[in-house]
Design a protein around this motif. Sequence first.
Motif, PDB file in Angstrom:
ATOM      1  N   TYR A 190       0.822  -1.208   0.000  1.00 41.98           N
ATOM      2  CA  TYR A 190       0.000   0.000   0.000  1.00 41.98           C
ATOM      3  C   TYR A 190       0.858   1.261   0.000  1.00 41.98           C
ATOM      4  CZ  TYR A 190      -3.782   3.222   1.265  1.00 41.98           C
ATOM      5  OH  TYR A 190      -4.698   4.250   1.280  1.00 41.98           O
ATOM      6  N   ARG A 191       2.017   1.188   0.651  1.00 43.32           N
ATOM      7  CA  ARG A 191       2.949   2.328   0.679  1.00 43.32           C
ATOM      8  C   ARG A 191       4.328   1.837   0.244  1.00 43.32           C
ATOM      9  NH1 ARG A 191       0.282   6.489   2.723  1.00 43.32           N
ATOM     10  NH2 ARG A 191      -1.447   6.122   4.183  1.00 43.32           N
ATOM     11  N   SER A 192       4.389   1.279  -0.926  1.00 40.51           N
ATOM     12  CA  SER A 192       5.587   0.594  -1.407  1.00 40.51           C
ATOM     13  C   SER A 192       6.805   1.508  -1.474  1.00 40.51           C
ATOM     14  CB  SER A 192       5.327  -0.009  -2.789  1.00 40.51           C
ATOM     15  OG  SER A 192       6.504  -0.593  -3.304  1.00 40.51           O
ATOM     16  N   SER A 370     -12.584   7.723   4.831  1.00 42.95           N
ATOM     17  CA  SER A 370     -11.340   7.739   5.605  1.00 42.95           C
ATOM     18  C   SER A 370     -10.614   6.397   5.569  1.00 42.95           C
ATOM     19  CB  SER A 370     -11.619   8.112   7.065  1.00 42.95           C
ATOM     20  OG  SER A 370     -12.483   7.160   7.666  1.00 42.95           O
ATOM     21  N   VAL A 371     -11.267   5.354   5.083  1.00 39.21           N
ATOM     22  CA  VAL A 371     -10.654   4.025   5.062  1.00 39.21           C
ATOM     23  C   VAL A 371      -9.908   3.847   3.742  1.00 39.21           C
ATOM     24  CG1 VAL A 371     -11.059   1.541   5.115  1.00 39.21           C
ATOM     25  CG2 VAL A 371     -12.348   3.054   6.641  1.00 39.21           C
ATOM     26  N   GLY A 372      -8.586   3.858   3.825  1.00 41.18           N
ATOM     27  CA  GLY A 372      -7.779   3.704   2.625  1.00 41.18           C
ATOM     28  C   GLY A 372      -7.560   2.259   2.255  1.00 41.18           C
ATOM     29  N   GLU A 373      -7.285   1.417   3.261  1.00 41.61           N
ATOM     30  CA  GLU A 373      -7.065  -0.004   3.011  1.00 41.61           C
ATOM     31  C   GLU A 373      -7.384  -0.793   4.273  1.00 41.61           C
ATOM     32  OE1 GLU A 373      -3.743  -2.617   0.787  1.00 41.61           O
ATOM     33  OE2 GLU A 373      -3.034  -1.835   2.717  1.00 41.61           O
ATOM     34  N   VAL A 374      -7.867  -2.014   4.110  1.00 44.12           N
ATOM     35  CA  VAL A 374      -7.984  -2.957   5.209  1.00 44.12           C
ATOM     36  C   VAL A 374      -7.176  -4.190   4.828  1.00 44.12           C
ATOM     37  CG1 VAL A 374     -10.251  -2.098   5.899  1.00 44.12           C
ATOM     38  CG2 VAL A 374     -10.104  -4.048   4.339  1.00 44.12           C
ATOM     39  N   ASP A 388      -7.107  11.418   2.225  1.00 38.85           N
ATOM     40  CA  ASP A 388      -7.425  11.437   0.800  1.00 38.85           C
ATOM     41  C   ASP A 388      -7.077  10.077   0.206  1.00 38.85           C
ATOM     42  OD1 ASP A 388      -7.131  11.755  -2.080  1.00 38.85           O
ATOM     43  OD2 ASP A 388      -7.267  13.913  -1.713  1.00 38.85           O
ATOM     44  N   ARG A 389      -8.068   9.402  -0.321  1.00 37.86           N
ATOM     45  CA  ARG A 389      -7.824   8.072  -0.876  1.00 37.86           C
ATOM     46  C   ARG A 389      -6.918   8.103  -2.104  1.00 37.86           C
ATOM     47  NH1 ARG A 389     -13.620   4.943  -0.856  1.00 37.86           N
ATOM     48  NH2 ARG A 389     -13.570   4.216   1.323  1.00 37.86           N
ATOM     49  N   GLU A 390      -7.026   9.156  -2.879  1.00 36.50           N
ATOM     50  CA  GLU A 390      -6.230   9.230  -4.105  1.00 36.50           C
ATOM     51  C   GLU A 390      -4.748   9.395  -3.791  1.00 36.50           C
ATOM     52  OE1 GLU A 390      -7.337   8.719  -7.220  1.00 36.50           O
ATOM     53  OE2 GLU A 390      -9.217   8.186  -6.220  1.00 36.50           O
ATOM     54  N   THR A 391      -4.428  10.306  -2.882  1.00 35.06           N
ATOM     55  CA  THR A 391      -3.022  10.548  -2.548  1.00 35.06           C
ATOM     56  C   THR A 391      -2.517   9.618  -1.442  1.00 35.06           C
ATOM     57  OG1 THR A 391      -3.541  12.193  -0.849  1.00 35.06           O
ATOM     58  CG2 THR A 391      -3.336  12.973  -3.126  1.00 35.06           C
ATOM     59  N   ARG A 392      -3.458   8.979  -0.731  1.00 35.60           N
ATOM     60  CA  ARG A 392      -3.148   8.088   0.392  1.00 35.60           C
ATOM     61  C   ARG A 392      -2.482   8.835   1.547  1.00 35.60           C
ATOM     62  NH1 ARG A 392      -1.333   2.351  -2.582  1.00 35.60           N
ATOM     63  NH2 ARG A 392      -3.183   2.263  -3.926  1.00 35.60           N
ATOM     64  N   GLU A 393      -2.725  10.141   1.626  1.00 37.57           N
ATOM     65  CA  GLU A 393      -2.189  10.907   2.743  1.00 37.57           C
ATOM     66  C   GLU A 393      -2.762  10.353   4.049  1.00 37.57           C
ATOM     67  OE1 GLU A 393      -2.359  15.378   4.751  1.00 37.57           O
ATOM     68  OE2 GLU A 393      -3.352  14.995   2.824  1.00 37.57           O
ATOM     69  N   PRO A 394      -1.902   9.983   5.007  1.00 39.30           N
ATOM     70  CA  PRO A 394      -2.405   9.421   6.267  1.00 39.30           C
ATOM     71  C   PRO A 394      -3.299  10.414   7.009  1.00 39.30           C
ATOM     72  CG  PRO A 394      -0.048   9.045   6.026  1.00 39.30           C
ATOM     73  CD  PRO A 394      -0.433  10.017   4.953  1.00 39.30           C
ATOM     74  N   THR A 460     -11.592  14.035   6.248  1.00 33.96           N
ATOM     75  CA  THR A 460     -11.135  13.720   4.901  1.00 33.96           C
ATOM     76  C   THR A 460     -11.347  14.910   3.959  1.00 33.96           C
ATOM     77  OG1 THR A 460     -13.302  12.749   4.366  1.00 33.96           O
ATOM     78  CG2 THR A 460     -11.586  11.273   5.191  1.00 33.96           C
ATOM     79  N   ALA A 461     -10.647  14.852   2.838  1.00 33.12           N
ATOM     80  CA  ALA A 461     -10.716  15.942   1.882  1.00 33.12           C
ATOM     81  C   ALA A 461     -12.076  15.942   1.173  1.00 33.12           C
ATOM     82  CB  ALA A 461      -9.601  15.778   0.843  1.00 33.12           C
TER      83      ALA A 461
END
Length: 461
Positions: A190-192, A370-374, A388-394, A460-461
């Motif tokens: 997810y944050r490679s 607010s949930v980016g990944e589970v 932000d789901r697009e940028t994955r900003e925590p 969230t944004a």
Amino acid sequence: MAQFTDRHGATHNLPAPEAEAQVRADDRGHVFHSWSAQALIDPMPVAAGEGSTFWDYQGNAYLDFSSQLVNLNLGHQHPDLVAAIQQQAGRLATIQPALANDVRGELARLISEVAGDGFEKVFFTNGGADANEYAVRMARQTTGRRKVLSMYRSYHGSTSTAISLTGDPRRWANEVSDAGAVRFFGPYAYRSAFHSESEEQEGERALAHLEQTVQLEGPSTIAAIIIESVVGTNGVLAPPAGYLQGVRELCDRYGIVYIADEVMVGFGRIGEWFGFQAYGGQPDLITFAKGVNSGYVPLGGVVISDRIAARFDEVSFPGGLTYSGHPLACAAGVATFEVFRRDGILERVRDLGERIVEPTLRGWTSTHPSVGEVRGRGLFWAVELVRDRETREPLVPFNASGADAAPMAAFAAAAKKAGVWPFTHFNRTHIAPPLVITEEELVRGLSAIDEALTVADGYTA
């Protein structure tokens, strides 16, 4: 007088609510807490616990969705574990480790049996940090080398070598305790760190990076690679398919000892006795603690491969602990095996994870911005929260504190208000209830977390 009702329907009295003031005063006046600025904390006094629930002095109940520190696998006050400790205390409360003891030997045999072929010996410690300390010592004694490689996203304990091997910020103020520690990036799709576009690619690139690290550090200088089979506090990061097998092959190629840190996921957390058994790649040393007896009495240890154990057949092992394999702790460990087998704990963990937890959490990715990944397995999951789901900003910055951590604090407060005690770390909440949680409690707790996530959605944004 407040009361609570246990899982069998019996009603018990809690200590008088007025007693809370003295508990709080004694704690604030005299207890020095770990990982804390002492004047900035106000720990909640806990009056009782039973099963998956604990109570404060005012009678408020909290579903324990963190299993305390992901150690209370069989829940609070499990009657079989309590009885085992009581019976052992009545017969032999303690004995030094140089003597043989029935429950110590029985537990060592039970652990070695579930570890699989090639593991016959167990060295007992008092917890997970010293288990990792001793595993490293065994690796160094066996290889004659000094360096140990560990992941940046890791936690291996707070004693000297263990904290040096830890990757997360708890290490910073404690450096340098062990100059032989070297860190590398593990897989985290997810944050490679490797700009991967798939789990498969992430695993391949992470292995290539690890081998490059080995080569640049000098294979002849490296005693061990230590890896949490599933990274715990730092993200519930399961290894991609083939990754642990690749680590095993690297260790074989360069004569390096592979240490599997199973302190958090061992003994059923993901539905297996040990986490590596779900992903392949047999280690040389397995460290454990927490779930081996749910922490009722401190206990940890190292499961030793036959090859490494043989190294010390006629050469003395340089190490020991006064309370190694404490009879009270081992009695609770033996009882843990009995409960696991009688009640089908591994099977129920797999069932609840697949049938209840996974579909519920997957659904949150559609209903909560607010949930980016589970991600997760069994009864061990992470929900990664983002702005932000697009940028994955925590949702909060890395290692946030104070005002920067306010969004996560607000989410946690909402969960507690709804009667669930959550596990939060950085921008994540982890789902890690006791393995004995009932289906009704699990569904109720997940519903409360679901509702609390609406608080996170507001950022969230």
